[in-house]
Motif scaffolding. Sequence first.
Motif, PDB file in Angstrom:
ATOM      1  N   ARG A 120       7.081  -1.881  -8.757  1.00  0.00           N
ATOM      2  CA  ARG A 120       7.035  -0.503  -8.255  1.00  0.00           C
ATOM      3  C   ARG A 120       5.840   0.274  -8.795  1.00  0.00           C
ATOM      4  O   ARG A 120       5.695   1.453  -8.501  1.00  0.00           O
ATOM      5  CB  ARG A 120       8.344   0.201  -8.613  1.00  0.00           C
ATOM      6  CG  ARG A 120       9.407  -0.055  -7.553  1.00  0.00           C
ATOM      7  CD  ARG A 120      10.677   0.649  -7.888  1.00  0.00           C
ATOM      8  NE  ARG A 120      11.268   1.314  -6.758  1.00  0.00           N
ATOM      9  CZ  ARG A 120      12.156   0.770  -5.938  1.00  0.00           C
ATOM     10  NH1 ARG A 120      12.512  -0.477  -6.074  1.00  0.00           N
ATOM     11  NH2 ARG A 120      12.671   1.481  -4.969  1.00  0.00           N
ATOM     12  N   SER A 121       5.013  -0.374  -9.590  1.00  0.00           N
ATOM     13  CA  SER A 121       3.814   0.284 -10.118  1.00  0.00           C
ATOM     14  C   SER A 121       2.845  -0.821 -10.533  1.00  0.00           C
ATOM     15  O   SER A 121       3.241  -1.984 -10.712  1.00  0.00           O
ATOM     16  CB  SER A 121       4.161   1.127 -11.348  1.00  0.00           C
ATOM     17  OG  SER A 121       4.606   0.274 -12.389  1.00  0.00           O
ATOM     18  N   ASP A 122       1.578  -0.430 -10.722  1.00  0.00           N
ATOM     19  CA  ASP A 122       0.602  -1.413 -11.200  1.00  0.00           C
ATOM     20  C   ASP A 122       1.010  -1.924 -12.571  1.00  0.00           C
ATOM     21  O   ASP A 122       0.809  -3.098 -12.894  1.00  0.00           O
ATOM     22  CB  ASP A 122      -0.799  -0.790 -11.253  1.00  0.00           C
ATOM     23  CG  ASP A 122      -1.499  -0.890  -9.906  1.00  0.00           C
ATOM     24  OD1 ASP A 122      -1.229  -1.853  -9.157  1.00  0.00           O
ATOM     25  OD2 ASP A 122      -2.288   0.017  -9.589  1.00  0.00           O
ATOM     26  N   LEU A 178       2.841   5.596  -7.023  1.00  0.00           N
ATOM     27  CA  LEU A 178       2.861   4.387  -7.870  1.00  0.00           C
ATOM     28  C   LEU A 178       3.128   3.077  -7.131  1.00  0.00           C
ATOM     29  O   LEU A 178       2.588   2.040  -7.509  1.00  0.00           O
ATOM     30  CB  LEU A 178       3.902   4.559  -8.990  1.00  0.00           C
ATOM     31  CG  LEU A 178       3.657   5.750  -9.939  1.00  0.00           C
ATOM     32  CD1 LEU A 178       4.799   5.897 -10.928  1.00  0.00           C
ATOM     33  CD2 LEU A 178       2.338   5.593 -10.692  1.00  0.00           C
ATOM     34  N   ASN A 179       3.995   3.120  -6.078  1.00  0.00           N
ATOM     35  CA  ASN A 179       4.318   1.853  -5.382  1.00  0.00           C
ATOM     36  C   ASN A 179       3.177   1.435  -4.450  1.00  0.00           C
ATOM     37  O   ASN A 179       2.816   0.260  -4.392  1.00  0.00           O
ATOM     38  CB  ASN A 179       5.589   1.950  -4.509  1.00  0.00           C
ATOM     39  CG  ASN A 179       6.872   2.335  -5.231  1.00  0.00           C
ATOM     40  OD1 ASN A 179       7.917   2.383  -4.621  1.00  0.00           O
ATOM     41  ND2 ASN A 179       6.821   2.611  -6.517  1.00  0.00           N
TER      42      ASN A 179
END
Length: 223
Positions: A120-122, A178-179
Amino acid sequence: MMQTHSRLMFVELFVTEVMKLAEKGASSSQIIPFITFVLGGPGSGKGTQCAKIADTFGFAHLSAGDLLRKEMSSDSVNGAMIRDAIKEGKIVPSKVTVSLLCEAIELSKNHKILIDGFPRSDENRISFERITGREPDMVIFFDCPEEEMVKRVLSRNQGRIDDNIETVKKRLKVFSKLNLPVVNYYSGRGKVHKINGVGTIEEVFEKVRPLFASLSRSLQDGS
Ligand SMILES: Nc1ncnc2c1ncn2[C@@H]1O[C@H](COP(=O)(O)OP(=O)(O)O)[C@@H](O)[C@H]1O
Ligand SMILES: O=c1ccn([C@@H]2O[C@H](COP(=O)(O)OP(=O)(O)O)[C@@H](O)[C@H]2O)c(=O)[nH]1
Ligand SMILES: [Mg+2]
């Protein structure tokens, strides 16, 4: 974005390699699983489509959200922290989610894995890649308008603490901020299949099916 045709050829090559390893008597833990990340905003249909892919094509369906909700309901030390994050639509620290996912991959004994709702984020992505030493073989992204996602989440009716309008608004912001960079990162690596998430469940599945049909054929004949 890599052409679907060349992606499918890659998938078939991968399966052929796995079959060769299996014939040589490699144990399931020695066979590197085929990993698909399934991404999309809240209510875009990830869980629904993953269940159908799992049923039709024999994949293990590992939902990061379900694993976190299970952990939240147990007496674990992380329970309260996970509950707060989910209630606020925030992202649970990577090491918690990655360790739940690694455990589930190992337990599944399946070498075809769908990871639903992660990374869901880097930061999630980098953590997974560092810990497992792996990138996904394929990424599916369900693209869906915000109004449709909100409508679906608010009528989901599964008693989730985050399926309310306040939390959904926060989740949509987190999704964009973020996603989406994760989707863009894997697009740049030619791994993303973008699917329009609008339509009936069956209509969407008909767009998903071809991605897996060729993989499944290779597994059956071992060619
Ligand atoms: N194509 C679709 N059309 C209408 N409703 C859908 C569709 N796909 C899923 N739903 C419903 O929308 C809600 C959210 O779907 P879900 O699969 O849980 O999405 P996600 O896992 O992406 O949040 C569920 O109640 C589900 O039954
Ligand atoms: O890798 C993940 C997956 C989920 N979540 C948390 O769990 C919630 C619900 O995730 P799930 O994938 O179940 O929601 P969906 O997108 O399917 O509605 C998210 O909003 C996050 O708070 C998280 O922190 N990390
Ligand atoms: Mg879901």
